[in-house]
Design an enzyme around this catalytic site. Structure first.
Site, PDB file in Angstrom:
ATOM      1  N   LYS A  11       0.814  -1.217   0.000  1.00 51.84           N
ATOM      2  CA  LYS A  11       0.000   0.000   0.000  1.00 51.84           C
ATOM      3  C   LYS A  11       0.852   1.273   0.000  1.00 51.84           C
ATOM      4  CE  LYS A  11      -3.874  -2.152   2.436  1.00 51.84           C
ATOM      5  NZ  LYS A  11      -4.856  -1.972   3.525  1.00 51.84           N
ATOM      6  N   TYR A  51     -12.770  -2.712  -2.840  1.00 57.34           N
ATOM      7  CA  TYR A  51     -13.231  -2.661  -1.453  1.00 57.34           C
ATOM      8  C   TYR A  51     -14.765  -2.596  -1.334  1.00 57.34           C
ATOM      9  CZ  TYR A  51      -8.454  -2.148   0.360  1.00 57.34           C
ATOM     10  OH  TYR A  51      -7.141  -2.359   0.725  1.00 57.34           O
ATOM     11  N   PHE A  59     -15.153   3.664   8.031  1.00 55.71           N
ATOM     12  CA  PHE A  59     -13.826   4.007   7.506  1.00 55.71           C
ATOM     13  C   PHE A  59     -13.769   3.978   5.975  1.00 55.71           C
ATOM     14  CE2 PHE A  59     -13.928  -0.551   8.530  1.00 55.71           C
ATOM     15  CZ  PHE A  59     -13.541  -1.123   7.323  1.00 55.71           C
ATOM     16  N   ARG A  87      -2.016 -14.746   4.113  1.00 56.47           N
ATOM     17  CA  ARG A  87      -2.767 -14.064   5.179  1.00 56.47           C
ATOM     18  C   ARG A  87      -2.064 -14.263   6.520  1.00 56.47           C
ATOM     19  NH1 ARG A  87      -7.127 -10.554   4.476  1.00 56.47           N
ATOM     20  NH2 ARG A  87      -8.178 -11.469   6.257  1.00 56.47           N
ATOM     21  N   THR A  93      -5.257  -7.178  10.790  1.00 55.46           N
ATOM     22  CA  THR A  93      -5.474  -5.838  10.196  1.00 55.46           C
ATOM     23  C   THR A  93      -4.882  -4.742  11.074  1.00 55.46           C
ATOM     24  OG1 THR A  93      -7.586  -6.626   9.333  1.00 55.46           O
ATOM     25  CG2 THR A  93      -7.282  -4.238   9.400  1.00 55.46           C
ATOM     26  N   ARG A 104       2.666  -6.895   9.069  1.00 55.42           N
ATOM     27  CA  ARG A 104       2.013  -5.711   9.651  1.00 55.42           C
ATOM     28  C   ARG A 104       2.617  -5.351  11.006  1.00 55.42           C
ATOM     29  NH1 ARG A 104      -3.975  -7.420   7.634  1.00 55.42           N
ATOM     30  NH2 ARG A 104      -4.068  -6.159   5.739  1.00 55.42           N
ATOM     31  N   ASN A 114      -1.846   0.092   6.955  1.00 56.10           N
ATOM     32  CA  ASN A 114      -1.346  -1.201   7.444  1.00 56.10           C
ATOM     33  C   ASN A 114      -0.479  -1.936   6.418  1.00 56.10           C
ATOM     34  OD1 ASN A 114      -3.391  -2.001   5.785  1.00 56.10           O
ATOM     35  ND2 ASN A 114      -4.489  -3.232   7.276  1.00 56.10           N
ATOM     36  N   HIS A 117      -2.245  -5.448   1.717  1.00 54.31           N
ATOM     37  CA  HIS A 117      -3.553  -6.095   1.623  1.00 54.31           C
ATOM     38  C   HIS A 117      -3.325  -7.473   1.021  1.00 54.31           C
ATOM     39  CE1 HIS A 117      -7.724  -6.876   0.421  1.00 54.31           C
ATOM     40  NE2 HIS A 117      -7.204  -7.305  -0.722  1.00 54.31           N
ATOM     41  N   GLU A 128     -10.304 -10.029  -7.176  1.00 58.09           N
ATOM     42  CA  GLU A 128      -9.336  -8.946  -6.986  1.00 58.09           C
ATOM     43  C   GLU A 128      -8.226  -9.002  -8.034  1.00 58.09           C
ATOM     44  OE1 GLU A 128      -8.146  -9.182  -2.868  1.00 58.09           O
ATOM     45  OE2 GLU A 128     -10.145  -8.660  -2.161  1.00 58.09           O
TER      46      GLU A 128
HETATM   47  P1  CMP Z   1      -7.249  -4.528   4.031  1.00 63.01           P
HETATM   48  O1  CMP Z   1      -6.748  -5.871   4.375  1.00 63.01           O
HETATM   49  O2  CMP Z   1      -6.717  -3.857   2.814  1.00 63.01           O
HETATM   50  O3  CMP Z   1      -8.849  -4.616   3.902  1.00 63.01           O
HETATM   51  C1  CMP Z   1      -9.709  -3.527   4.173  1.00 63.01           C
HETATM   52  C2  CMP Z   1      -8.985  -2.371   4.751  1.00 63.01           C
HETATM   53  O4  CMP Z   1      -9.777  -1.441   5.446  1.00 63.01           O
HETATM   54  C3  CMP Z   1      -8.007  -2.868   5.824  1.00 63.01           C
HETATM   55  O5  CMP Z   1      -6.952  -3.573   5.251  1.00 63.01           O
HETATM   56  C4  CMP Z   1      -7.641  -1.573   6.504  1.00 63.01           C
HETATM   57  O6  CMP Z   1      -6.672  -0.841   5.793  1.00 63.01           O
HETATM   58  C5  CMP Z   1      -8.961  -0.820   6.436  1.00 63.01           C
HETATM   59  N1  CMP Z   1      -9.648  -0.905   7.741  1.00 63.01           N
HETATM   60  C6  CMP Z   1     -10.271  -1.976   8.269  1.00 63.01           C
HETATM   61  N2  CMP Z   1     -10.806  -1.668   9.483  1.00 63.01           N
HETATM   62  C7  CMP Z   1     -10.497  -0.381   9.692  1.00 63.01           C
HETATM   63  C8  CMP Z   1     -10.765   0.524  10.760  1.00 63.01           C
HETATM   64  N3  CMP Z   1     -11.464   0.137  11.842  1.00 63.01           N
HETATM   65  N4  CMP Z   1     -10.302   1.788  10.649  1.00 63.01           N
HETATM   66  C9  CMP Z   1      -9.613   2.176   9.565  1.00 63.01           C
HETATM   67  N5  CMP Z   1      -9.330   1.364   8.507  1.00 63.01           N
HETATM   68  C10 CMP Z   1      -9.774   0.114   8.575  1.00 63.01           C
END
Ligand code: CMP
Length: 139
Positions: A11, A51, A59, A87, A93, A104, A114, A117, A128
């Site tokens: 990212k 997404y 968010f 994963r 996350t 992470r 983070n 993905h 995806e």
């Molecule tokens: P990702 O694995 O890319 O999948 C969805 C993304 O949403 C996740 O990583 C985070 O970057 C974001 N995300 C998920 N939960 C939250 C949260 N509570 N606040 C902010 N960002 C979030």
């Protein structure tokens, strides 16, 4: 399946901090095979498609803004059980809850920033990969 594919996105926060090499190395040294790589900047439409399942969450709009804010590196991973293995290597996350040694835990800044993905199921991986690499046409 021996040649199961999954998608990893490195990212904007990680690209900006020169972490592309360390993140790819982390996968490779754990036996993960990289099949294709491209650097790109997601359009808002691609980000919405990627997404879609998060639409309506608090968010969501920040997530779209962030993921389209700068270049990302998209990686196709291929190998046995790659969805689960990838994963597990990236971790939770929320970096504060991610296990020691996960990507992470090592590199992420926050739940939003983070660093990576990865697709959460073979079904999401197919969608995806097609969204980012047009895999129905190529690769
Ligand atoms: P990702 O694995 O890319 O999948 C969805 C993304 O949403 C996740 O990583 C985070 O970057 C974001 N995300 C998920 N939960 C939250 C949260 N509570 N606040 C902010 N960002 C979030």
């Amino acid at each position: 399946m021996d040649r199961e594919r999954t998608l990893v996105l490195i990212k904007p926060d990680a690209v900006e901090r020169n972490l592309v090499g360390p993140i790819i190395k982390h996968f490779e040294k754990n036996g993960i095979f990289v099949r294709a790589i491209k650097m790109t900047k997601l359009s808002i439409d691609k980000a919405k498609s990627l997404y879609a399942e998060h639409e309506g969450k608090p968010f969501y709009s920040d997530l779209l803004k962030y993921i389209t804010s700068g270049p990302i590196v998209a990686v196709i991973i291929e190998g046995s059980d790659s969805v689960k293995r990838v994963r597990s290597l990236i971790g939770n996350t929320n970096p504060e809850e991610a296990e020691d040694g996960t990507i992470r835990r090592l590199y992420a800044i926050s739940k939003q920033k983070n660093s990576v993905h990865a697709s959460d199921s073979p079904n999401s991986a197919a969608k995806e990969l097609d969204c980012i690499f047009n895999t129905r046409l190529a690769v």
